[in-house]
Design a protein around this motif. Sequence first.
Motif, PDB file in Angstrom:
ATOM      1  N   ALA A  73      20.986   5.275  50.805  1.00  0.00           N
ATOM      2  CA  ALA A  73      20.252   5.798  51.960  1.00  0.00           C
ATOM      3  C   ALA A  73      20.626   5.072  53.244  1.00  0.00           C
ATOM      4  O   ALA A  73      20.617   5.667  54.325  1.00  0.00           O
ATOM      5  CB  ALA A  73      18.752   5.691  51.708  1.00  0.00           C
ATOM      6  N   LEU A  74      20.974   3.787  53.148  1.00  0.00           N
ATOM      7  CA  LEU A  74      21.362   3.044  54.345  1.00  0.00           C
ATOM      8  C   LEU A  74      22.660   3.584  54.936  1.00  0.00           C
ATOM      9  O   LEU A  74      22.838   3.610  56.160  1.00  0.00           O
ATOM     10  CB  LEU A  74      21.512   1.557  54.016  1.00  0.00           C
ATOM     11  N   LEU A  75      23.596   4.007  54.065  1.00  0.00           N
ATOM     12  CA  LEU A  75      24.836   4.597  54.568  1.00  0.00           C
ATOM     13  C   LEU A  75      24.577   5.955  55.224  1.00  0.00           C
ATOM     14  O   LEU A  75      25.178   6.280  56.254  1.00  0.00           O
ATOM     15  CB  LEU A  75      25.838   4.755  53.428  1.00  0.00           C
ATOM     16  N   VAL A  76      23.678   6.725  54.645  1.00  0.00           N
ATOM     17  CA  VAL A  76      23.404   8.057  55.185  1.00  0.00           C
ATOM     18  C   VAL A  76      22.690   7.960  56.526  1.00  0.00           C
ATOM     19  O   VAL A  76      22.954   8.744  57.444  1.00  0.00           O
ATOM     20  CB  VAL A  76      22.583   8.879  54.178  1.00  0.00           C
ATOM     21  N   ALA A 102      22.238  18.318  62.727  1.00  0.00           N
ATOM     22  CA  ALA A 102      22.924  17.651  61.615  1.00  0.00           C
ATOM     23  C   ALA A 102      22.425  16.232  61.431  1.00  0.00           C
ATOM     24  O   ALA A 102      22.251  15.748  60.300  1.00  0.00           O
ATOM     25  CB  ALA A 102      24.433  17.656  61.861  1.00  0.00           C
ATOM     26  N   GLY A 103      22.166  15.537  62.544  1.00  0.00           N
ATOM     27  CA  GLY A 103      21.622  14.175  62.446  1.00  0.00           C
ATOM     28  C   GLY A 103      20.237  14.153  61.829  1.00  0.00           C
ATOM     29  O   GLY A 103      19.916  13.268  61.018  1.00  0.00           O
ATOM     30  N   ALA A 104      19.404  15.133  62.193  1.00  0.00           N
ATOM     31  CA  ALA A 104      18.070  15.212  61.594  1.00  0.00           C
ATOM     32  C   ALA A 104      18.159  15.483  60.093  1.00  0.00           C
ATOM     33  O   ALA A 104      17.409  14.909  59.295  1.00  0.00           O
ATOM     34  CB  ALA A 104      17.256  16.297  62.291  1.00  0.00           C
ATOM     35  N   ALA A 105      19.096  16.353  59.695  1.00  0.00           N
ATOM     36  CA  ALA A 105      19.272  16.627  58.265  1.00  0.00           C
ATOM     37  C   ALA A 105      19.722  15.376  57.513  1.00  0.00           C
ATOM     38  O   ALA A 105      19.251  15.095  56.405  1.00  0.00           O
ATOM     39  CB  ALA A 105      20.286  17.762  58.086  1.00  0.00           C
ATOM     40  N   ALA A 106      20.628  14.609  58.129  1.00  0.00           N
ATOM     41  CA  ALA A 106      21.062  13.357  57.496  1.00  0.00           C
ATOM     42  C   ALA A 106      19.909  12.368  57.391  1.00  0.00           C
ATOM     43  O   ALA A 106      19.772  11.658  56.384  1.00  0.00           O
ATOM     44  CB  ALA A 106      22.212  12.746  58.299  1.00  0.00           C
ATOM     45  N   GLY A 107      19.047  12.336  58.414  1.00  0.00           N
ATOM     46  CA  GLY A 107      17.892  11.451  58.346  1.00  0.00           C
ATOM     47  C   GLY A 107      16.934  11.830  57.239  1.00  0.00           C
ATOM     48  O   GLY A 107      16.424  10.963  56.510  1.00  0.00           O
ATOM     49  N   LEU A 108      16.682  13.125  57.079  1.00  0.00           N
ATOM     50  CA  LEU A 108      15.807  13.577  55.987  1.00  0.00           C
ATOM     51  C   LEU A 108      16.420  13.262  54.623  1.00  0.00           C
ATOM     52  O   LEU A 108      15.706  12.884  53.684  1.00  0.00           O
ATOM     53  CB  LEU A 108      15.548  15.073  56.123  1.00  0.00           C
ATOM     54  N   LEU A 109      17.745  13.411  54.511  1.00  0.00           N
ATOM     55  CA  LEU A 109      18.414  13.076  53.254  1.00  0.00           C
ATOM     56  C   LEU A 109      18.276  11.586  52.941  1.00  0.00           C
ATOM     57  O   LEU A 109      18.040  11.200  51.783  1.00  0.00           O
ATOM     58  CB  LEU A 109      19.884  13.472  53.335  1.00  0.00           C
ATOM     59  N   SER A 110      18.402  10.750  53.949  1.00  0.00           N
ATOM     60  CA  SER A 110      18.256   9.304  53.719  1.00  0.00           C
ATOM     61  C   SER A 110      16.837   8.964  53.274  1.00  0.00           C
ATOM     62  O   SER A 110      16.643   8.086  52.410  1.00  0.00           O
ATOM     63  CB  SER A 110      18.613   8.539  54.991  1.00  0.00           C
ATOM     64  N   LEU A 111      15.825   9.638  53.826  1.00  0.00           N
ATOM     65  CA  LEU A 111      14.443   9.403  53.396  1.00  0.00           C
ATOM     66  C   LEU A 111      14.251   9.836  51.944  1.00  0.00           C
ATOM     67  O   LEU A 111      13.560   9.150  51.169  1.00  0.00           O
ATOM     68  CB  LEU A 111      13.474  10.158  54.300  1.00  0.00           C
ATOM     69  N   ALA A 112      14.848  10.960  51.578  1.00  0.00           N
ATOM     70  CA  ALA A 112      14.727  11.421  50.190  1.00  0.00           C
ATOM     71  C   ALA A 112      15.396  10.449  49.225  1.00  0.00           C
ATOM     72  O   ALA A 112      14.880  10.188  48.127  1.00  0.00           O
ATOM     73  CB  ALA A 112      15.341  12.814  50.062  1.00  0.00           C
ATOM     74  N   LEU A 113      16.546   9.898  49.616  1.00  0.00           N
ATOM     75  CA  LEU A 113      17.229   8.949  48.745  1.00  0.00           C
ATOM     76  C   LEU A 113      16.465   7.635  48.611  1.00  0.00           C
ATOM     77  O   LEU A 113      16.498   6.993  47.553  1.00  0.00           O
ATOM     78  CB  LEU A 113      18.634   8.678  49.302  1.00  0.00           C
ATOM     79  N   ALA A 114      15.773   7.232  49.684  1.00  0.00           N
ATOM     80  CA  ALA A 114      15.054   5.953  49.663  1.00  0.00           C
ATOM     81  C   ALA A 114      13.636   6.066  49.136  1.00  0.00           C
ATOM     82  O   ALA A 114      12.930   5.054  49.060  1.00  0.00           O
ATOM     83  CB  ALA A 114      15.020   5.363  51.074  1.00  0.00           C
TER      84      ALA A 114
END
Length: 310
Positions: A73-76, A102-114
């Motif tokens: 998640a830190l990389l994303v 796209a940045g917001a989508a990457a942020g949501l993905l990082s939250l899901a991973l963490a």
Amino acid sequence: VVLALVTSVDLALVSLASESATIGVLVALTLLFAGAGTRPGSGPFAAPASLVHAAALACAIGASAGRPPHHTALLVVVVSAVAALLAARSSGSPVTVPVEGAGAAAGLLSLALAATDLPMLALVLSVGGVVMAGTAIRPDRRAAGHVAVVLFVLAAWVRLAAWDVTTPEAYALPVTVPALVVGHLSRRRDPALSSWTAYGAGLGLALVPSLLAAWGDPHWFRPLLLGTAALAVTLVGARSRLQAPLVLGGSVLALVALHELAPYVAQVVGVLPRWAPPALAGAVLLAMGATYEQRLRDARRVREVFARFH
């Protein structure tokens, strides 16, 4: 452009058969679309595609290194930060909104991973708050500051949950202070703003959770502190002629006093003869009936005074 986007997705899926091919293809696609994103015509499509492939590359690198998802998640979230920087550089152009999406989508993905690790989730939320706070510096993105405050508050709550903190005041304080500060600044800009709009949410979040906890707390320390705080809020509301602090502080103070005095009142009522409470109630009703007109005038006067408060 559409063919390029569809082909890139198909190529990325085919490359999943090999770890080295996956990373190599995602690196190539990220760089290819990053270069195409500098062209005015393809920029609104290529720039976000580059960020999407970069997020996929971050996930692939994390999986290749054998790291758990919450470390990946830190990389994303770095991709989300890069997207915010690109959006700031291209502010006002057709590329800005797609890149921010796209940045917001990457942020949501990082939250899901963490999400599986609370300390890492708190860190990712904090990084997201920093990114949104930086975005709020732009004149056309002031509203991002509200998102930054929400992310910082959530990060504080998650960190407290990770520390097994169960005291409600610890969760209410990170919300109360920003809410009251924002309300104070809003009233300075607009003195006609209602105190309920400016301070109602902040005071409610500060007092109501503590009140609910105090009613189930057998100790005296929390009710004492809550009663003192409610008294202070009531006095400030009366002195400043503000309805919200006066009503909320007075209500909480009355409920705390009722909770603390209820056992003693019950003991006194238990000692008195059975006819005493009905007789006392009858005497009170007689007194109210004899002074009904005066009490009615007093109620009107109080209502008029209260209506003049902000």
